[in-house]
Motif scaffolding. Structure first.
Motif, PDB file in Angstrom:
ATOM      1  N   GLU A 154      -8.381  -6.793 -35.517  1.00 41.71           N
ATOM      2  CA  GLU A 154      -9.155  -6.811 -34.798  1.00 41.71           C
ATOM      3  C   GLU A 154      -9.566  -9.068 -34.162  1.00 41.71           C
ATOM      4  O   GLU A 154      -9.090  -9.145 -33.132  1.00 41.71           O
ATOM      5  CB  GLU A 154     -10.157  -7.162 -34.755  1.00 41.71           C
ATOM      6  N   GLU A 155      -9.264  -9.791 -35.307  1.00 37.40           N
ATOM      7  CA  GLU A 155      -9.700 -10.767 -35.002  1.00 37.40           C
ATOM      8  C   GLU A 155      -7.959 -11.501 -35.014  1.00 37.40           C
ATOM      9  O   GLU A 155      -8.067 -12.441 -34.680  1.00 37.40           O
ATOM     10  CB  GLU A 155     -10.490 -11.391 -35.860  1.00 37.40           C
ATOM     11  N   LEU A 156      -7.030 -11.430 -35.599  1.00 36.74           N
ATOM     12  CA  LEU A 156      -6.007 -11.939 -36.245  1.00 36.74           C
ATOM     13  C   LEU A 156      -6.321 -13.644 -36.769  1.00 36.74           C
ATOM     14  O   LEU A 156      -5.371 -13.988 -36.118  1.00 36.74           O
ATOM     15  CB  LEU A 156      -5.232 -11.386 -34.789  1.00 36.74           C
ATOM     16  N   PHE A 179      -7.926 -15.605 -39.663  1.00 34.17           N
ATOM     17  CA  PHE A 179      -8.438 -15.272 -41.184  1.00 34.17           C
ATOM     18  C   PHE A 179     -10.093 -16.125 -41.201  1.00 34.17           C
ATOM     19  O   PHE A 179     -10.516 -15.452 -41.578  1.00 34.17           O
ATOM     20  CB  PHE A 179      -7.307 -16.068 -42.461  1.00 34.17           C
ATOM     21  N   GLY A 180      -9.571 -17.576 -40.870  1.00 31.00           N
ATOM     22  CA  GLY A 180     -10.619 -17.850 -40.264  1.00 31.00           C
ATOM     23  C   GLY A 180     -12.339 -16.905 -39.528  1.00 31.00           C
ATOM     24  O   GLY A 180     -13.214 -17.139 -40.358  1.00 31.00           O
ATOM     25  N   ALA A 181     -11.640 -16.858 -38.338  1.00 33.49           N
ATOM     26  CA  ALA A 181     -12.887 -16.061 -37.928  1.00 33.49           C
ATOM     27  C   ALA A 181     -12.788 -14.397 -38.770  1.00 33.49           C
ATOM     28  O   ALA A 181     -14.462 -14.187 -38.275  1.00 33.49           O
ATOM     29  CB  ALA A 181     -11.679 -15.484 -35.929  1.00 33.49           C
ATOM     30  N   ALA A 182     -12.218 -13.264 -38.975  1.00 38.96           N
ATOM     31  CA  ALA A 182     -12.158 -12.991 -39.703  1.00 38.96           C
ATOM     32  C   ALA A 182     -13.097 -12.932 -41.246  1.00 38.96           C
ATOM     33  O   ALA A 182     -13.904 -12.094 -41.275  1.00 38.96           O
ATOM     34  CB  ALA A 182     -11.049 -11.940 -40.695  1.00 38.96           C
ATOM     35  N   ALA A 183     -12.693 -14.471 -41.470  1.00 36.91           N
ATOM     36  CA  ALA A 183     -13.810 -14.430 -42.877  1.00 36.91           C
ATOM     37  C   ALA A 183     -15.192 -14.631 -42.684  1.00 36.91           C
ATOM     38  O   ALA A 183     -16.441 -14.447 -42.689  1.00 36.91           O
ATOM     39  CB  ALA A 183     -13.443 -15.510 -43.293  1.00 36.91           C
ATOM     40  N   GLY A 241       1.806  -0.623 -50.862  1.00 38.47           N
ATOM     41  CA  GLY A 241       3.237  -0.972 -50.551  1.00 38.47           C
ATOM     42  C   GLY A 241       4.128  -1.646 -49.759  1.00 38.47           C
ATOM     43  O   GLY A 241       5.579  -1.575 -49.808  1.00 38.47           O
ATOM     44  N   TYR A 242       3.417  -2.073 -49.080  1.00 33.37           N
ATOM     45  CA  TYR A 242       3.710  -2.893 -48.075  1.00 33.37           C
ATOM     46  C   TYR A 242       2.909  -3.618 -47.159  1.00 33.37           C
ATOM     47  O   TYR A 242       1.878  -3.608 -46.584  1.00 33.37           O
ATOM     48  CB  TYR A 242       4.473  -1.629 -47.057  1.00 33.37           C
ATOM     49  N   PRO A 243       3.521  -5.058 -46.725  1.00 39.77           N
ATOM     50  CA  PRO A 243       2.864  -5.761 -45.831  1.00 39.77           C
ATOM     51  C   PRO A 243       2.212  -4.874 -44.995  1.00 39.77           C
ATOM     52  O   PRO A 243       2.995  -4.290 -43.660  1.00 39.77           O
ATOM     53  CB  PRO A 243       3.454  -6.872 -45.584  1.00 39.77           C
ATOM     54  N   LEU A 244       0.783  -5.212 -44.462  1.00 41.50           N
ATOM     55  CA  LEU A 244       0.214  -5.405 -43.735  1.00 41.50           C
ATOM     56  C   LEU A 244       0.210  -5.796 -42.415  1.00 41.50           C
ATOM     57  O   LEU A 244       0.026  -5.703 -41.195  1.00 41.50           O
ATOM     58  CB  LEU A 244      -1.309  -4.893 -43.547  1.00 41.50           C
ATOM     59  N   PHE A 245       0.078  -7.744 -42.634  1.00 39.94           N
ATOM     60  CA  PHE A 245       0.424  -8.705 -41.462  1.00 39.94           C
ATOM     61  C   PHE A 245       1.053  -9.403 -41.828  1.00 39.94           C
ATOM     62  O   PHE A 245       2.054  -9.304 -42.937  1.00 39.94           O
ATOM     63  CB  PHE A 245      -0.925  -9.284 -41.561  1.00 39.94           C
ATOM     64  N   THR A 246       1.786  -9.864 -40.485  1.00 46.57           N
ATOM     65  CA  THR A 246       2.925 -11.252 -40.979  1.00 46.57           C
ATOM     66  C   THR A 246       2.310 -12.624 -41.002  1.00 46.57           C
ATOM     67  O   THR A 246       0.857 -12.575 -40.522  1.00 46.57           O
ATOM     68  CB  THR A 246       3.775 -10.724 -39.899  1.00 46.57           C
ATOM     69  N   PRO A 289       2.866 -19.400 -38.220  1.00 49.39           N
ATOM     70  CA  PRO A 289       1.716 -20.691 -38.046  1.00 49.39           C
ATOM     71  C   PRO A 289       0.818 -20.495 -36.823  1.00 49.39           C
ATOM     72  O   PRO A 289      -0.363 -21.617 -37.160  1.00 49.39           O
ATOM     73  CB  PRO A 289       3.182 -22.164 -37.812  1.00 49.39           C
ATOM     74  N   ARG A 290       0.992 -19.932 -35.757  1.00 51.43           N
ATOM     75  CA  ARG A 290       0.406 -19.239 -34.965  1.00 51.43           C
ATOM     76  C   ARG A 290      -0.629 -18.216 -35.588  1.00 51.43           C
ATOM     77  O   ARG A 290      -1.672 -17.415 -34.319  1.00 51.43           O
ATOM     78  CB  ARG A 290       0.968 -18.956 -34.018  1.00 51.43           C
ATOM     79  N   GLY A 291      -1.066 -17.763 -36.712  1.00 49.57           N
ATOM     80  CA  GLY A 291      -2.049 -17.064 -36.658  1.00 49.57           C
ATOM     81  C   GLY A 291      -1.098 -15.469 -37.814  1.00 49.57           C
ATOM     82  O   GLY A 291      -0.296 -15.579 -37.789  1.00 49.57           O
ATOM     83  N   VAL A 292      -1.411 -14.258 -38.007  1.00 47.70           N
ATOM     84  CA  VAL A 292      -1.250 -13.316 -38.222  1.00 47.70           C
ATOM     85  C   VAL A 292      -0.876 -12.125 -36.742  1.00 47.70           C
ATOM     86  O   VAL A 292      -1.669 -12.229 -35.528  1.00 47.70           O
ATOM     87  CB  VAL A 292      -2.598 -12.642 -38.799  1.00 47.70           C
ATOM     88  N   ALA A 293      -0.486 -11.566 -37.333  1.00 45.50           N
ATOM     89  CA  ALA A 293       0.306 -10.228 -36.296  1.00 45.50           C
ATOM     90  C   ALA A 293       0.389  -9.058 -37.421  1.00 45.50           C
ATOM     91  O   ALA A 293       0.734  -8.686 -38.459  1.00 45.50           O
ATOM     92  CB  ALA A 293       0.921 -10.041 -35.752  1.00 45.50           C
ATOM     93  N   LEU A 294       0.039  -7.780 -37.413  1.00 44.24           N
ATOM     94  CA  LEU A 294       0.070  -6.570 -37.463  1.00 44.24           C
ATOM     95  C   LEU A 294       1.253  -5.950 -37.674  1.00 44.24           C
ATOM     96  O   LEU A 294       2.425  -6.387 -36.762  1.00 44.24           O
ATOM     97  CB  LEU A 294      -1.219  -5.357 -37.255  1.00 44.24           C
ATOM     98  N   THR A 295       1.860  -5.284 -38.968  1.00 38.06           N
ATOM     99  CA  THR A 295       3.233  -5.621 -38.956  1.00 38.06           C
ATOM    100  C   THR A 295       2.877  -3.369 -38.791  1.00 38.06           C
ATOM    101  O   THR A 295       1.940  -2.932 -38.410  1.00 38.06           O
ATOM    102  CB  THR A 295       3.628  -4.945 -40.864  1.00 38.06           C
ATOM    103  N   PRO A 296       4.207  -2.960 -38.285  1.00 36.90           N
ATOM    104  CA  PRO A 296       4.884  -1.653 -38.061  1.00 36.90           C
ATOM    105  C   PRO A 296       3.261  -0.182 -39.646  1.00 36.90           C
ATOM    106  O   PRO A 296       2.549   0.359 -39.023  1.00 36.90           O
ATOM    107  CB  PRO A 296       6.238  -1.399 -37.933  1.00 36.90           C
ATOM    108  N   ALA A 297       3.515  -1.019 -40.187  1.00 42.69           N
ATOM    109  CA  ALA A 297       3.124  -0.871 -41.432  1.00 42.69           C
ATOM    110  C   ALA A 297       1.188  -0.595 -41.183  1.00 42.69           C
ATOM    111  O   ALA A 297       0.526   0.151 -41.506  1.00 42.69           O
ATOM    112  CB  ALA A 297       3.013  -0.901 -42.686  1.00 42.69           C
ATOM    113  N   GLY A 298       1.185  -1.655 -40.835  1.00 46.89           N
ATOM    114  CA  GLY A 298      -0.630  -2.214 -40.401  1.00 46.89           C
ATOM    115  C   GLY A 298      -0.988  -1.564 -39.206  1.00 46.89           C
ATOM    116  O   GLY A 298      -2.158  -1.124 -38.685  1.00 46.89           O
ATOM    117  N   GLU A 299      -0.129  -1.214 -38.354  1.00 45.33           N
ATOM    118  CA  GLU A 299      -0.722  -0.792 -37.266  1.00 45.33           C
ATOM    119  C   GLU A 299      -0.681   0.525 -37.167  1.00 45.33           C
ATOM    120  O   GLU A 299      -1.385   1.516 -36.683  1.00 45.33           O
ATOM    121  CB  GLU A 299       0.680  -0.494 -36.079  1.00 45.33           C
TER     122      GLU A 299
END
Length: 295
Positions: A19-21, A23-27, A49-54, A57-67
């Motif tokens: 929801e925050e995308l 790490f600092g805001a989520a923490a 078994g798969y990444p959930l985020f990419t 430098p601009r933050g993080v985004a959900l991968t298809p597995a994360g979505e």
């Protein structure tokens, strides 16, 4: 692997980061430092078994597995939160189910007011009302198929059950409208000596039955029982039909039948109405009901 198989702290960390995308805001939202948050996400990704985020430098985004995981993760956390709220409400006696037995005649006295007041205070409690006589209520309280009972003359010598008096009331004579003493303001028990009696059978309420017969004995005669009927409504109907007279708790006078009159008796004896419950099943719902009865 189902979301319910996953550690809940990892699911919560995943949902908040999704929801925050950031790490600092989520923490900050979770009230933890960034390194523990990163560890939770890595552990979850290892389990999936798969990444959930990419990460970029601009933050993080959900991968298809994360979505794919996010809707089920949210649903799992919501279901748990709702279950905790429901469990807390039941534990506090604000919800749940309360099974109440009552003698039919108490539908004419304490029951309507009790139910109304209880529902006003605890609208989310489901009330299961069962009309039954005293002896079956005592058995149901013992085997815990009833939580609370409203009974006449239950006695106080049962080691498994506890009782509290709700009210006491005098007895009245129940007479056919054409009875010799129907026109009197008050009737002596001895006046009923020559009349046959209509009474509930002893097995449905032994103490009340014995009280009524005891009144006759004290007046110098043995009641001649012509007919039995389990419910007081039926007793009154049989009196109206001319099959006999009855002695009943005064609240029975609220039953309206054209061919029946109710007259006060000259006896000082009163019958007791009590609330009963199992000594080992005195939970918050029973406490609340007792509190309502006490107001």
């Amino acid at each position: 692997m189902e979301p319910s198989d996953l550690p809940l702290p990892q699911l919560r960390a995943f949902v908040v980061l999704a929801e925050e995308l950031h790490f600092g805001a989520a923490a900050a939202r979770l009230g933890i430092a960034q390194p523990p948050l990163s560890q939770q996400i890595r552990r979850l990704e290892d389990r999936v078994g798969y990444p959930l985020f990419t990460r970029g430098p601009r933050g993080v985004a959900l991968t298809p597995a994360g979505e794919a995981l996010l809707p089920a993760a949210r649903s799992t956390l919501t279901t748990l939160a709702e279950a905790l709220v429901a469990a807390r409400a039941v534990g506090e006696g604000r919800a749940g189910s309360l099974r109440i037995g009552f003698a039919a005649s108490l539908g004419l006295t304490v029951l309507p007011t009790l139910l109304r007041r209880f529902r006003e205070r605890f609208p989310d409690v489901r009330l299961q009302i069962q009309e039954t006589t005293t002896a079956p209520q005592l058995a149901a309280l013992r085997d815990r198929s009833l939580d609370v009972g409203l009974l006449r003359e239950p006695g106080d010598d049962d080691p498994e059950l506890a009782f509290r008096t709700v009210l006491t009331e005098p007895f009245v004579a129940v007479l056919p409208a054409g009875h010799l003493y129907a026109g009197r303001e008050r009737v002596a028990v001895a006046d009923l000596e020559d009349s046959p009696f209509v009474l509930p059978p002893r097995h449905v309420g032994p103490r009340l039955h014995d009280q009524i017969l005891g009144l006759c004995t004290d007046a110098g005669f043995t009641a001649r029982i012509a007919q039995h009927a389990v419910e007081w409504q039926t007793v009154c109907a049989l009196v109206e039909a001319g099959l006999g007279v009855a002695v009943a708790p005064a609240s029975i006078a609220r039953i309206r039948l054209e061919g029946v009159v109710f007259r006060p008796l000259d006896a000082d004896l009163r019958t007791r109405v009590a609330v009963g419950w199992h000594r080992d099943r005195h939970g918050p719902l029973v406490d609340h009901l007792l509190a309502v009865l006490g107001t």
